[in-house]
Design a protein around this motif. Structure first.
Motif, PDB file in Angstrom:
ATOM      1  N   LYS A   2       0.834  -1.210   0.000  1.00  0.00           N
ATOM      2  CA  LYS A   2       0.000   0.000   0.000  1.00  0.00           C
ATOM      3  C   LYS A   2       0.869   1.259   0.000  1.00  0.00           C
ATOM      4  N   LYS A   3       0.308   2.345  -0.519  1.00  0.00           N
ATOM      5  CA  LYS A   3       0.950   3.653  -0.411  1.00  0.00           C
ATOM      6  C   LYS A   3       0.661   4.200   0.994  1.00  0.00           C
ATOM      7  N   GLN A 216       1.213   8.308  -8.065  1.00  0.00           N
ATOM      8  CA  GLN A 216       1.239   8.609  -6.634  1.00  0.00           C
ATOM      9  C   GLN A 216       2.513   8.038  -6.008  1.00  0.00           C
ATOM     10  N   PRO A 217       3.256   8.870  -5.257  1.00  0.00           N
ATOM     11  CA  PRO A 217       4.476   8.358  -4.622  1.00  0.00           C
ATOM     12  C   PRO A 217       4.142   7.299  -3.566  1.00  0.00           C
ATOM     13  N   ASP A 218       5.145   6.514  -3.182  1.00  0.00           N
ATOM     14  CA  ASP A 218       4.927   5.520  -2.121  1.00  0.00           C
ATOM     15  C   ASP A 218       4.524   6.200  -0.821  1.00  0.00           C
ATOM     16  N   PHE A 219       5.080   7.388  -0.589  1.00  0.00           N
ATOM     17  CA  PHE A 219       4.725   8.148   0.613  1.00  0.00           C
ATOM     18  C   PHE A 219       4.435   9.593   0.216  1.00  0.00           C
ATOM     19  N   SER A 220       3.349  10.141   0.759  1.00  0.00           N
ATOM     20  CA  SER A 220       3.046  11.568   0.544  1.00  0.00           C
ATOM     21  C   SER A 220       2.726  12.228   1.867  1.00  0.00           C
ATOM     22  N   LEU A 221       3.341  13.355   2.113  1.00  0.00           N
ATOM     23  CA  LEU A 221       3.042  14.166   3.294  1.00  0.00           C
ATOM     24  C   LEU A 221       2.291  15.404   2.817  1.00  0.00           C
ATOM     25  N   VAL A 222       1.086  15.607   3.362  1.00  0.00           N
ATOM     26  CA  VAL A 222       0.213  16.697   2.898  1.00  0.00           C
ATOM     27  C   VAL A 222      -0.078  17.644   4.058  1.00  0.00           C
ATOM     28  N   TYR A 223       0.227  18.923   3.882  1.00  0.00           N
ATOM     29  CA  TYR A 223       0.051  19.903   4.963  1.00  0.00           C
ATOM     30  C   TYR A 223      -1.221  20.718   4.749  1.00  0.00           C
ATOM     31  N   LEU A 224      -2.083  20.746   5.778  1.00  0.00           N
ATOM     32  CA  LEU A 224      -3.339  21.503   5.729  1.00  0.00           C
ATOM     33  C   LEU A 224      -3.311  22.600   6.801  1.00  0.00           C
ATOM     34  N   PRO A 225      -3.050  23.856   6.414  1.00  0.00           N
ATOM     35  CA  PRO A 225      -2.784  24.917   7.394  1.00  0.00           C
ATOM     36  C   PRO A 225      -3.999  25.726   7.867  1.00  0.00           C
ATOM     37  N   ASP A 226      -5.131  25.661   7.168  1.00  0.00           N
ATOM     38  CA  ASP A 226      -6.210  26.634   7.414  1.00  0.00           C
ATOM     39  C   ASP A 226      -6.723  26.643   8.850  1.00  0.00           C
ATOM     40  N   ASN A 227      -6.813  25.445   9.457  1.00  0.00           N
ATOM     41  CA  ASN A 227      -7.364  25.342  10.818  1.00  0.00           C
ATOM     42  C   ASN A 227      -6.609  26.241  11.800  1.00  0.00           C
ATOM     43  N   ASP A 228      -5.300  26.335  11.645  1.00  0.00           N
ATOM     44  CA  ASP A 228      -4.469  27.156  12.544  1.00  0.00           C
ATOM     45  C   ASP A 228      -4.848  28.628  12.448  1.00  0.00           C
ATOM     46  N   HIS A 229      -4.940  29.144  11.220  1.00  0.00           N
ATOM     47  CA  HIS A 229      -5.249  30.570  11.045  1.00  0.00           C
ATOM     48  C   HIS A 229      -6.594  30.904  11.669  1.00  0.00           C
ATOM     49  N   LYS A 230      -7.581  30.029  11.436  1.00  0.00           N
ATOM     50  CA  LYS A 230      -8.934  30.306  11.937  1.00  0.00           C
ATOM     51  C   LYS A 230      -8.983  30.221  13.459  1.00  0.00           C
ATOM     52  N   GLU A 261     -12.258   2.099  -0.821  1.00  0.00           N
ATOM     53  CA  GLU A 261     -11.141   1.921  -1.752  1.00  0.00           C
ATOM     54  C   GLU A 261      -9.908   2.725  -1.317  1.00  0.00           C
ATOM     55  N   VAL A 262     -10.156   3.866  -0.672  1.00  0.00           N
ATOM     56  CA  VAL A 262      -9.030   4.688  -0.201  1.00  0.00           C
ATOM     57  C   VAL A 262      -8.147   3.865   0.734  1.00  0.00           C
ATOM     58  N   LEU A 263      -8.806   3.110   1.643  1.00  0.00           N
ATOM     59  CA  LEU A 263      -8.027   2.322   2.604  1.00  0.00           C
ATOM     60  C   LEU A 263      -7.544   0.996   2.014  1.00  0.00           C
ATOM     61  N   GLU A 264      -8.138   0.570   0.930  1.00  0.00           N
ATOM     62  CA  GLU A 264      -7.611  -0.627   0.262  1.00  0.00           C
ATOM     63  C   GLU A 264      -6.283  -0.298  -0.416  1.00  0.00           C
ATOM     64  N   GLN A 265      -6.150   0.957  -0.840  1.00  0.00           N
ATOM     65  CA  GLN A 265      -4.940   1.341  -1.574  1.00  0.00           C
ATOM     66  C   GLN A 265      -3.909   2.083  -0.721  1.00  0.00           C
ATOM     67  N   ASN A 266      -4.355   2.623   0.417  1.00  0.00           N
ATOM     68  CA  ASN A 266      -3.453   3.471   1.209  1.00  0.00           C
ATOM     69  C   ASN A 266      -3.512   3.165   2.698  1.00  0.00           C
ATOM     70  N   VAL A 267      -2.373   3.364   3.350  1.00  0.00           N
ATOM     71  CA  VAL A 267      -2.366   3.500   4.809  1.00  0.00           C
ATOM     72  C   VAL A 267      -2.478   5.002   5.056  1.00  0.00           C
ATOM     73  N   CYS A 268      -3.451   5.433   5.864  1.00  0.00           N
ATOM     74  CA  CYS A 268      -3.659   6.871   6.070  1.00  0.00           C
ATOM     75  C   CYS A 268      -3.380   7.250   7.517  1.00  0.00           C
ATOM     76  N   ALA A 462      -4.968   4.467  10.010  1.00  0.00           N
ATOM     77  CA  ALA A 462      -5.953   3.538   9.437  1.00  0.00           C
ATOM     78  C   ALA A 462      -5.398   2.881   8.187  1.00  0.00           C
ATOM     79  N   GLY A 463      -5.833   1.653   7.940  1.00  0.00           N
ATOM     80  CA  GLY A 463      -5.433   0.949   6.720  1.00  0.00           C
ATOM     81  C   GLY A 463      -4.274  -0.001   6.924  1.00  0.00           C
ATOM     82  N   THR A 464      -3.854  -0.193   8.175  1.00  0.00           N
ATOM     83  CA  THR A 464      -2.785  -1.156   8.466  1.00  0.00           C
ATOM     84  C   THR A 464      -3.162  -1.958   9.699  1.00  0.00           C
ATOM     85  N   ALA A 465      -2.665  -3.200   9.750  1.00  0.00           N
ATOM     86  CA  ALA A 465      -2.938  -4.025  10.930  1.00  0.00           C
ATOM     87  C   ALA A 465      -1.951  -3.701  12.049  1.00  0.00           C
TER      88      ALA A 465
END
Ligand SMILES: [Zn+2]
Length: 492
Positions: A2-3, A216-230, A261-268, A462-465
């Motif tokens: 899985k990715k 899609q790379p094997d690993f992706s790090l995604v930054y979501l900043p909006d919550n901090d500003h608000k 399907e998201v969790l079938e293909q990825n560990v999140c 989620a998505g891993t044992a």
């Protein structure tokens, strides 16, 4: 295999996440929580400011090893105040060009220690592909062209061909676009007002496009900043702010044929960088550092630090680094600080030891790397003095923390991130430091301190044992992911 997807949601707090799900306002996060492991008390890095935390997330070590002390800090060797962009007024005084250079180039190429490896470097050395979407700590083995917006080009002397390093798939708002994909359709999220794409909507746009591209790379790090500003502006609406982050996650989930399907293909994994503390409404909740240190000659932003100065202030909201220009002034500096009850903790180095004092008291605790006591994370320490300063509980040789999670390693990490003499101070709950041109949040939210309110973050897997080891720390996320991708970790 899985990715792996790691979502970094700025200022997400465990109690807000739980309330948001209980109120059925976060169907996306609820989906992952019901199918995964939830850890409500993961410990982040001190100071609880995004820059040093991001560096720890990608390197798996505290700042004493990666050497990025905070969001704002001072380098006595180069006499340079480093500011990875905090507060418009401060940035204007120091100079937009310098701050932009600090965050775009220096953080990754100069400040982040070459002695440690980022997760991107380790994965790509093992033949895997790594990705970084909008994270400021992104050092990797590939070079990427930075396309500066016209306004920034005019304000700085940046050349058009400036390059930064990163993993194969790299996005930094509209400044660095992953060049093997078709361009994201232009919309409001890419404007100056939306931080040139450093926002949740654009990050999810990029992620959806990356997945759709089939690369899609094997690993992706995604930054979501909006919550901090608000949250800084309206902490009372914390649940609504997180619900808006969730809407973006739902957009990502909906880009698949089914959510399963998201969790079938990825560990999140979902993690936060720090919490926030609500600051009181009245002026007295600002601790005025210049006033408190009025017997000293304080360096002014935008001027050279010289021998005439006694102290350099680097304000990190609910935390500050104070640098004595002349080491012999250290004792006088500490004496001036301990009078102030609104200061929670005052910490400094004494050789290999750390001394910590509670503001407004004479109580002091000293600790250092030793063998008498073991903390819950397996580190061994010696200590003497008043353990109550850090609320440390002792049971034979086992020590545990409460109000200040992982206090010893985190204080050690901050103070030994530099060789220089420095005093680290934190504000009591409800208070924040104020100094020349620093942002202030009276009646709003703020962070930076060692206290658990700023320091405990949720972690969802989620998505891993496999189970994430507890007690959990943000610095342990890197090795968990490397193991998930079957990469042998190299001891540093
Ligand atoms: Zn913040």
């Amino acid at each position: 295999m899985k990715k792996v997807l790691l979502f970094l949601i700025d200022s997400m707090m465990p109690q807000v996440l739980e309330r948001c799900i209980a109120l059925k306002k976060a169907p996306g996060l609820q989906f992952f929580m019901e199918r995964g492991q939830y850890i409500p008390d993961c410990v982040t890095v001190f100071p609880t400011m995004t820059a040093s935390i991001d560096c720890s997330l990608v390197t798996g070590v505290y700042p004493d090893q990666h050497q990025v002390p905070g969001l704002v800090w001072y380098d006595p060797e180069t006499k340079e105040i480093v500011n990875y962009i905090n507060g418009a007024a401060q940035v204007l005084k120091i100079g937009l060009e310098q701050c932009a250079t600090n965050v775009l180039f220096d953080l990754n190429e100069r400040h982040l220690s070459k002695e440690v490896k980022t997760i991107h470097e380790e994965l790509e050395e093992s033949g895997l592909v790594s990705g970084s979407i909008n994270v400021i700590a992104h050092r990797g083995h590939k070079r990427h062209k930075v396309q500066l917006p016209v306004a920034l080009q005019a304000a700085t002397r940046f050349k058009r061909q400036v390059k930064v390093s990163g993993p194969t798939i790299m996005s930094l708002g509209t400044l660095v676009k992953p060049d093997i994909f078709r361009p994201i359709t232009w919309n409001w999220s890419q404007t100056l007002q939306s931080s040139y794409g450093i926002n949740d909507a654009y990050a999810i746009d990029v992620l959806i496009e990356v997945v759709r591209s089939g690369k899609q790379p094997d690993f992706s790090l995604v930054y979501l900043p909006d919550n901090d500003h608000k949250l800084h502006r309206s902490p009372g609406e914390a649940v609504e702010h997180l619900a808006e982050v969730d809407q973006q996650l739902v957009r990502f989930l909906n880009s698949y044929a089914s959510w399963e399907e998201v969790l079938e293909q990825n560990v999140c994994l979902f993690i936060s960088d720090h919490g926030q503390t609500v600051i009181g409404d009245s002026q007295e909740h600002n601790i005025p550092l210049e006033e408190l240190l009025n017997e000293f000659s304080i360096h002014r932003l935008g001027t050279e630090v010289s021998k005439e100065h006694d102290v350099v202030i680097c304000n990190n909201e609910r935390m500050a680094y104070l640098y004595p220009v002349h080491e012999e002034k250290m004792t006088a500096l500490i004496s001036a600080l301990v009078k102030e009850k609104r200061i929670d903790l005052i910490a400094w180095k004494e050789g290999a030891k750390i001394a910590v004092r509670k503001g407004g008291t004479e109580q002091t605790l000293r600790f250092w790397k030793g063998r008498s006591y073991r903390d819950p994370y397996g580190a061994d320490w010696d200590a003497e003095g008043d353990f109550q300063v850090l609320g440390v509980h002792l049971n034979d040789r086992e020590l545990t923390f409460d109000a200040y999670p992982d206090a010893f390693s985190r204080l050690y990490g901050a103070l030994f991130s530099q060789k220089a003499a420095v005093v680290a101070i934190t504000a009591a709950p409800g208070f924040e430091f104020i100094s020349e041109s620093a942002p202030t949040h009276l009646g709003g939210g703020s962070h930076g301190s060692l206290h658990k309110q700023d320091s405990l973050i949720p972690l969802l897997v989620a998505g891993t044992a496999r189970l994430f080891p507890t007690p959990a720390r943000l610095i342990d996320v890197k090795s968990f992911i490397l193991q998930e991708l079957a990469v042998q970790t190299v001891p540093v």
